[in-house]
Design a protein around this motif. Structure first.
Motif, PDB file in Angstrom:
ATOM      1  N   ILE A 144      33.418  15.315  26.041  1.00 15.04           N
ATOM      2  CA  ILE A 144      33.243  14.595  27.311  1.00 15.04           C
ATOM      3  C   ILE A 144      33.099  13.098  27.064  1.00 15.04           C
ATOM      4  O   ILE A 144      33.581  12.289  27.844  1.00 15.04           O
ATOM      5  N   ALA A 145      32.473  12.712  25.956  1.00 18.95           N
ATOM      6  CA  ALA A 145      32.332  11.289  25.632  1.00 18.95           C
ATOM      7  C   ALA A 145      33.698  10.671  25.314  1.00 18.95           C
ATOM      8  O   ALA A 145      33.986   9.546  25.742  1.00 18.95           O
ATOM      9  N   GLU A 146      34.542  11.391  24.591  1.00 21.37           N
ATOM     10  CA  GLU A 146      35.884  10.885  24.287  1.00 21.37           C
ATOM     11  C   GLU A 146      36.713  10.721  25.552  1.00 21.37           C
ATOM     12  O   GLU A 146      37.401   9.721  25.728  1.00 21.37           O
ATOM     13  N   LYS A 147      36.640  11.711  26.459  1.00 18.22           N
ATOM     14  CA  LYS A 147      37.386  11.629  27.718  1.00 18.22           C
ATOM     15  C   LYS A 147      36.859  10.489  28.585  1.00 18.22           C
ATOM     16  O   LYS A 147      37.624   9.817  29.272  1.00 18.22           O
ATOM     17  N   ALA A 148      35.544  10.264  28.542  1.00 17.21           N
ATOM     18  CA  ALA A 148      34.952   9.175  29.324  1.00 17.21           C
ATOM     19  C   ALA A 148      35.414   7.825  28.799  1.00 17.21           C
ATOM     20  O   ALA A 148      35.734   6.919  29.580  1.00 17.21           O
ATOM     21  N   GLN A 149      35.473   7.672  27.483  1.00 21.08           N
ATOM     22  CA  GLN A 149      35.913   6.406  26.917  1.00 21.08           C
ATOM     23  C   GLN A 149      37.377   6.137  27.227  1.00 21.08           C
ATOM     24  O   GLN A 149      37.769   4.997  27.451  1.00 21.08           O
ATOM     25  N   LYS A 150      38.209   7.191  27.269  1.00 18.81           N
ATOM     26  CA  LYS A 150      39.609   7.018  27.665  1.00 18.81           C
ATOM     27  C   LYS A 150      39.721   6.564  29.108  1.00 18.81           C
ATOM     28  O   LYS A 150      40.627   5.821  29.463  1.00 18.81           O
ATOM     29  N   ALA A 151      38.772   7.006  29.949  1.00 15.05           N
ATOM     30  CA  ALA A 151      38.760   6.618  31.353  1.00 15.05           C
ATOM     31  C   ALA A 151      38.055   5.286  31.575  1.00 15.05           C
ATOM     32  O   ALA A 151      37.964   4.814  32.711  1.00 15.05           O
ATOM     33  N   GLY A 152      37.546   4.663  30.506  1.00 17.89           N
ATOM     34  CA  GLY A 152      36.894   3.358  30.617  1.00 17.89           C
ATOM     35  C   GLY A 152      35.428   3.436  31.019  1.00 17.89           C
ATOM     36  O   GLY A 152      34.879   2.476  31.545  1.00 17.89           O
ATOM     37  N   ILE A 153      34.781   4.545  30.771  1.00 19.18           N
ATOM     38  CA  ILE A 153      33.369   4.732  31.131  1.00 19.18           C
ATOM     39  C   ILE A 153      32.520   4.640  29.870  1.00 19.18           C
ATOM     40  O   ILE A 153      32.789   5.330  28.891  1.00 19.18           O
ATOM     41  N   GLU A 154      31.511   3.766  29.909  1.00 18.24           N
ATOM     42  CA  GLU A 154      30.632   3.588  28.742  1.00 18.24           C
ATOM     43  C   GLU A 154      29.222   4.098  28.993  1.00 18.24           C
ATOM     44  O   GLU A 154      28.582   4.614  28.085  1.00 18.24           O
ATOM     45  N   THR A 155      28.713   3.928  30.220  1.00 19.86           N
ATOM     46  CA  THR A 155      27.350   4.367  30.529  1.00 19.86           C
ATOM     47  C   THR A 155      27.381   5.366  31.676  1.00 19.86           C
ATOM     48  O   THR A 155      28.204   5.264  32.588  1.00 19.86           O
ATOM     49  N   VAL A 156      26.470   6.344  31.618  1.00 19.19           N
ATOM     50  CA  VAL A 156      26.378   7.365  32.658  1.00 19.19           C
ATOM     51  C   VAL A 156      24.914   7.635  32.986  1.00 19.19           C
ATOM     52  O   VAL A 156      24.020   7.295  32.224  1.00 19.19           O
ATOM     53  N   ALA A 157      24.690   8.259  34.140  1.00 19.23           N
ATOM     54  CA  ALA A 157      23.370   8.753  34.518  1.00 19.23           C
ATOM     55  C   ALA A 157      23.368  10.245  34.204  1.00 19.23           C
ATOM     56  O   ALA A 157      24.228  10.982  34.677  1.00 19.23           O
ATOM     57  N   PHE A 158      22.430  10.714  33.394  1.00 21.01           N
ATOM     58  CA  PHE A 158      22.415  12.102  32.931  1.00 21.01           C
ATOM     59  C   PHE A 158      21.739  12.993  33.959  1.00 21.01           C
ATOM     60  O   PHE A 158      20.602  12.758  34.356  1.00 21.01           O
ATOM     61  N   ASP A 159      22.451  14.030  34.406  1.00 18.31           N
ATOM     62  CA  ASP A 159      21.934  15.016  35.357  1.00 18.31           C
ATOM     63  C   ASP A 159      21.914  16.364  34.650  1.00 18.31           C
ATOM     64  O   ASP A 159      22.951  16.974  34.439  1.00 18.31           O
ATOM     65  N   ARG A 160      20.718  16.816  34.259  1.00 16.53           N
ATOM     66  CA  ARG A 160      20.611  18.051  33.480  1.00 16.53           C
ATOM     67  C   ARG A 160      20.639  19.289  34.355  1.00 16.53           C
ATOM     68  O   ARG A 160      20.551  20.409  33.863  1.00 16.53           O
ATOM     69  N   GLY A 161      20.771  19.127  35.658  1.00 16.04           N
ATOM     70  CA  GLY A 161      20.955  20.253  36.558  1.00 16.04           C
ATOM     71  C   GLY A 161      19.770  21.184  36.683  1.00 16.04           C
ATOM     72  O   GLY A 161      19.934  22.374  36.920  1.00 16.04           O
ATOM     73  N   GLY A 162      18.566  20.690  36.521  1.00 15.64           N
ATOM     74  CA  GLY A 162      17.378  21.520  36.656  1.00 15.64           C
ATOM     75  C   GLY A 162      16.987  22.248  35.382  1.00 15.64           C
ATOM     76  O   GLY A 162      15.944  22.887  35.333  1.00 15.64           O
ATOM     77  N   ASN A 163      17.825  22.170  34.351  1.00 21.71           N
ATOM     78  CA  ASN A 163      17.502  22.810  33.080  1.00 21.71           C
ATOM     79  C   ASN A 163      16.557  21.923  32.285  1.00 21.71           C
ATOM     80  O   ASN A 163      16.557  20.704  32.450  1.00 21.71           O
ATOM     81  N   LEU A 164      15.780  22.534  31.413  1.00 25.09           N
ATOM     82  CA  LEU A 164      14.908  21.773  30.548  1.00 25.09           C
ATOM     83  C   LEU A 164      15.741  20.996  29.530  1.00 25.09           C
ATOM     84  O   LEU A 164      16.795  21.472  29.098  1.00 25.09           O
ATOM     85  N   TYR A 165      15.279  19.812  29.148  1.00 28.07           N
ATOM     86  CA  TYR A 165      15.974  19.014  28.135  1.00 28.07           C
ATOM     87  C   TYR A 165      15.598  19.588  26.776  1.00 28.07           C
ATOM     88  O   TYR A 165      14.723  19.086  26.078  1.00 28.07           O
ATOM     89  N   HIS A 166      16.277  20.674  26.428  1.00 29.51           N
ATOM     90  CA  HIS A 166      15.948  21.419  25.221  1.00 29.51           C
ATOM     91  C   HIS A 166      17.132  22.316  24.890  1.00 29.51           C
ATOM     92  O   HIS A 166      17.906  22.683  25.777  1.00 29.51           O
TER      93      HIS A 166
END
Length: 118
Positions: free
Chosen positions: A79-101
């Protein structure tokens, strides 16, 4: 009686979505985790469109062997490679209610390792 696991996750998800909003400059990296697979999308909420996506079901990643966490890290790198191809460097992380683990953390670490900034 307390909340079930699903109700608790949905409550957390709604709370996260109140604050996390993707714009054109800083889109939202949304993560969905099922029992077997993991999916990631980069979304511009102002236009309501998906800019990039990757999952463990993609052809190049479906052949990958390893634990679920290792595959999640590969999805993060993809996803990071595809984002860089699209010109995206920074994102807001949405973990979807799951624990960050576990798999969520592995995906986030893989994306950071490939150059995406949260």
């Amino acid at each position: 009686m307390g909340l079930t696991k699903t109700e608790r996750r949905l409550r957390i998800r709604r709370r996260i979505r109140k604050v996390s909003f993707g714009t054109a400059e800083r889109p939202r990296l949304s993560v969905f985790r099922s029992n077997k697979e993991i999916y990631a999308q980069i979304i511009d909420d102002t236009k309501g469109e998906t800019l990039a996506s990757a999952s463990s079901r993609d052809k190049e990643l479906a052949k990958a062997k390893g634990t679920k966490s290792e595959i999640a890290a590969e999805v993060g790198k993809a996803i990071a490679e595809k984002a860089q191809k699209a010109g995206i460097e920074t994102v807001a992380f949405d973990r979807g209610g799951n624990l960050y683990h576990g798999r969520i953390k592995a995906l986030a670490d893989g994306a950071r390792e490939a150059g995406l900034k949260f």
